[in-house]
Design a protein around this motif. Structure first.
Motif, PDB file in Angstrom:
ATOM      1  N   GLU A 240      31.021 -28.607 -28.543  1.00 24.73           N
ATOM      2  CA  GLU A 240      31.973 -28.432 -27.715  1.00 24.73           C
ATOM      3  C   GLU A 240      32.961 -29.542 -27.672  1.00 24.73           C
ATOM      4  O   GLU A 240      34.320 -29.353 -27.401  1.00 24.73           O
ATOM      5  CB  GLU A 240      31.557 -28.030 -26.182  1.00 24.73           C
ATOM      6  CG  GLU A 240      30.585 -26.667 -26.055  1.00 24.73           C
ATOM      7  CD  GLU A 240      30.031 -26.310 -25.033  1.00 24.73           C
ATOM      8  OE1 GLU A 240      30.478 -27.129 -23.975  1.00 24.73           O
ATOM      9  OE2 GLU A 240      29.332 -25.502 -24.886  1.00 24.73           O
ATOM     10  N   MET A 241      32.782 -30.729 -27.243  1.00 19.12           N
ATOM     11  CA  MET A 241      33.293 -31.691 -27.216  1.00 19.12           C
ATOM     12  C   MET A 241      34.262 -32.011 -28.396  1.00 19.12           C
ATOM     13  O   MET A 241      35.606 -32.456 -28.448  1.00 19.12           O
ATOM     14  CB  MET A 241      32.646 -33.254 -26.864  1.00 19.12           C
ATOM     15  CG  MET A 241      32.135 -33.216 -25.549  1.00 19.12           C
ATOM     16  SD  MET A 241      32.442 -34.669 -24.640  1.00 19.12           S
ATOM     17  CE  MET A 241      31.023 -35.843 -25.886  1.00 19.12           C
ATOM     18  N   LEU A 242      33.566 -32.116 -29.711  1.00 21.24           N
ATOM     19  CA  LEU A 242      34.136 -32.143 -30.893  1.00 21.24           C
ATOM     20  C   LEU A 242      35.451 -31.055 -31.001  1.00 21.24           C
ATOM     21  O   LEU A 242      36.507 -31.172 -31.551  1.00 21.24           O
ATOM     22  CB  LEU A 242      33.258 -31.968 -31.866  1.00 21.24           C
ATOM     23  CG  LEU A 242      32.451 -33.177 -32.112  1.00 21.24           C
ATOM     24  CD1 LEU A 242      31.346 -32.940 -33.259  1.00 21.24           C
ATOM     25  CD2 LEU A 242      33.171 -34.338 -32.749  1.00 21.24           C
ATOM     26  N   ALA A 243      35.136 -29.755 -30.603  1.00 23.35           N
ATOM     27  CA  ALA A 243      36.021 -28.893 -30.471  1.00 23.35           C
ATOM     28  C   ALA A 243      37.406 -29.179 -29.865  1.00 23.35           C
ATOM     29  O   ALA A 243      38.344 -28.656 -29.982  1.00 23.35           O
ATOM     30  CB  ALA A 243      35.611 -27.560 -30.215  1.00 23.35           C
ATOM     31  N   GLN A 244      37.032 -29.584 -28.416  1.00 21.62           N
ATOM     32  CA  GLN A 244      38.031 -29.902 -27.429  1.00 21.62           C
ATOM     33  C   GLN A 244      38.794 -31.070 -28.214  1.00 21.62           C
ATOM     34  O   GLN A 244      40.204 -31.140 -28.026  1.00 21.62           O
ATOM     35  CB  GLN A 244      37.493 -30.272 -26.213  1.00 21.62           C
ATOM     36  CG  GLN A 244      36.761 -29.163 -25.297  1.00 21.62           C
ATOM     37  CD  GLN A 244      36.184 -29.785 -24.170  1.00 21.62           C
ATOM     38  OE1 GLN A 244      36.860 -30.582 -23.119  1.00 21.62           O
ATOM     39  NE2 GLN A 244      35.327 -29.302 -23.775  1.00 21.62           N
ATOM     40  N   ALA A 245      38.276 -32.102 -28.629  1.00 23.13           N
ATOM     41  CA  ALA A 245      38.904 -33.048 -29.412  1.00 23.13           C
ATOM     42  C   ALA A 245      39.906 -32.643 -30.467  1.00 23.13           C
ATOM     43  O   ALA A 245      41.328 -33.263 -30.653  1.00 23.13           O
ATOM     44  CB  ALA A 245      37.965 -34.242 -29.840  1.00 23.13           C
ATOM     45  N   LYS A 246      39.331 -31.680 -31.260  1.00 18.66           N
ATOM     46  CA  LYS A 246      40.310 -31.041 -32.306  1.00 18.66           C
ATOM     47  C   LYS A 246      41.320 -30.419 -31.810  1.00 18.66           C
ATOM     48  O   LYS A 246      42.526 -30.497 -32.080  1.00 18.66           O
ATOM     49  CB  LYS A 246      39.484 -30.208 -33.210  1.00 18.66           C
ATOM     50  CG  LYS A 246      40.124 -29.625 -34.475  1.00 18.66           C
ATOM     51  CD  LYS A 246      39.239 -28.882 -35.201  1.00 18.66           C
ATOM     52  CE  LYS A 246      40.130 -28.290 -36.506  1.00 18.66           C
ATOM     53  NZ  LYS A 246      38.775 -27.300 -37.453  1.00 18.66           N
ATOM     54  N   ALA A 247      41.239 -29.634 -30.676  1.00 20.86           N
ATOM     55  CA  ALA A 247      42.243 -28.714 -30.099  1.00 20.86           C
ATOM     56  C   ALA A 247      43.353 -29.568 -29.607  1.00 20.86           C
ATOM     57  O   ALA A 247      44.520 -29.299 -29.592  1.00 20.86           O
ATOM     58  CB  ALA A 247      41.668 -27.806 -29.045  1.00 20.86           C
ATOM     59  N   SER A 248      42.761 -30.910 -29.052  1.00 18.17           N
ATOM     60  CA  SER A 248      43.890 -31.694 -28.130  1.00 18.17           C
ATOM     61  C   SER A 248      44.681 -32.532 -29.269  1.00 18.17           C
ATOM     62  O   SER A 248      45.745 -33.319 -28.863  1.00 18.17           O
ATOM     63  CB  SER A 248      43.176 -32.527 -27.371  1.00 18.17           C
ATOM     64  OG  SER A 248      42.387 -33.583 -27.749  1.00 18.17           O
ATOM     65  N   GLY A 249      44.253 -32.569 -30.419  1.00 11.47           N
ATOM     66  CA  GLY A 249      44.759 -33.547 -31.405  1.00 11.47           C
ATOM     67  C   GLY A 249      43.894 -34.858 -31.411  1.00 11.47           C
ATOM     68  O   GLY A 249      44.493 -35.637 -32.409  1.00 11.47           O
ATOM     69  N   LEU A 250      43.172 -35.270 -30.623  1.00  8.99           N
ATOM     70  CA  LEU A 250      42.413 -36.488 -30.625  1.00  8.99           C
ATOM     71  C   LEU A 250      41.894 -36.655 -31.975  1.00  8.99           C
ATOM     72  O   LEU A 250      41.617 -37.936 -32.253  1.00  8.99           O
ATOM     73  CB  LEU A 250      41.544 -36.562 -29.424  1.00  8.99           C
ATOM     74  CG  LEU A 250      40.696 -37.674 -29.196  1.00  8.99           C
ATOM     75  CD1 LEU A 250      41.356 -39.012 -29.130  1.00  8.99           C
ATOM     76  CD2 LEU A 250      39.553 -37.483 -28.051  1.00  8.99           C
TER      77      LEU A 250
END
Length: 322
Positions: A240-250
């Motif tokens: 879930e955190m990796l998906a969030q990081a990907k979605a935000s551009g991080l």
């Protein structure tokens, strides 16, 4: 109303239980006792996370992972150590790894395994020996972080080493409340920082527990570090955190994604196949009690896999799932 705990709540509680078991001195003593039954029984489960018992076999296995285009970090597993002969054995183990061709791209170790339990000076001296030998071979060293009482000593040794060597990095734990200040102190352009949630069970006034608040804190710290020009290793197995990081551009701004060997290999493969730089943190050795329990705590459903491993004591295929 459904009174059953949610899956997330259950997993977080199981994770706390596994970390408490890892730190239980009775279990650790039973594990290290000569002819340990505990070690014999659990060794099939440990082999999923610990690549080999001895160095030569381990270094041979690394070739399989390199061929799959992963970066590799090498750690000789151990625990807090105050015996001078054993401390020197650990140092020599790392120097022997550095003498091997090809040289691993990165080493990782706990200062408590190379002298910190004896003195800060001994830990600095031994770490400098390893870091200097690694620098001569173009290898990076990333110091691990330890329980909260040792953080000041670890950061002190890191600062002393960083003044002398360019190839040394540090691990920071997002769950510690103090990490906000520690990030400001160590974040320097071009330096390597490995950001983890935090593996150790800590008092509630020292660290934030697992959950959405810690996830948000982890991602915020990651943003701060890359904004400061740090070469960030995003060390997490949390999809879930990796998906969030990907979605935000991080995720496109971090230097690499790092996962511990044996924990969710298919997830790391997914990000490698998507073009992200990915690293496997690989370990070897026989003193793996803490390592096994902490790996299960990273993803408690793996306890079922561990139990299945106990029933199947056959050889494991190196690189399976990667």
């Amino acid at each position: 109303m459904n009174s059953e705990p949610s899956q997330r709540v259950l997993h977080e509680a199981a994770s706390r239980g596994l970390r408490a078991l890892a730190a239980d001195e009775r279990c650790r003593s039973a594990f290290t006792a000569p002819g340990s039954v505990l070690q014999d029984i659990l060794s099939p489960a440990a082999r999923r996370y610990v690549l080999a018992a001895d160095r030569d076999e381990f270094l041979g296995h690394l070739a399989v992972l390199r061929e799959k285009s992963y970066g590799i970090t090498v750690e000789f597993v151990g625990e807090e150590n105050s015996d001078p002969a054993q401390i020197e054995q650990v140092v020599q183990e790392y120097l022997s790894v550095l003498a091997h061709d090809p040289v691993p791209g990165q080493l990782g170790f706990d200062l408590s395994n190379v002298g910190l339990t004896v003195s800060r000076e001994l830990a600095l001296e031994n770490s400098a020996r390893i870091v200097e030998a690694a620098a001569a071979k173009g290898c990076e060293v990333v110091l691990s972080m330890e329980r909260s009482p040792a953080v000041d000593a670890v950061l002190g040794v890191y600062r002393d080493l960083a003044e002398r060597y360019e190839n040394v990095g540090i691990t920071l734990q997002a769950h510690l409340y103090r990490s906000e200040q520690d990030i400001a102190a160590v974040a320097r352009p071009g330096r390597r920082v490995r950001l983890v949630k935090g593996a150790f069970q800590e008092p509630a006034d020292v660290a934030l527990g697992r959950g959405p608040a810690l996830d948000a804190r982890y991602l915020r710290f990651a943003e701060q570090l890359v904004d400061a020009g740090v070469r960030l290793s995003l060390a997490t197995q949390d999809p879930e955190m990796l998906a969030q990081a990907k979605a935000s551009g991080l995720l496109s701004r971090v230097d690499e994604i790092e996962m511990l060997h044996g924990v969710r290999p298919s997830l790391l493969r997914e990000y490698r196949d998507a073009g992200f730089a990915c690293r496997i943190y690989a370990t070897y050795g026989e003193n793996w009690w803490l390592h096994l329990l902490h790996r299960l705590a990273e993803h408690p459903p793996m306890v079922l896999t561990a139990l299945a491993d106990l029933a199947d004591r056959g050889e494991r295929t190196v690189g399976a799932g990667y």
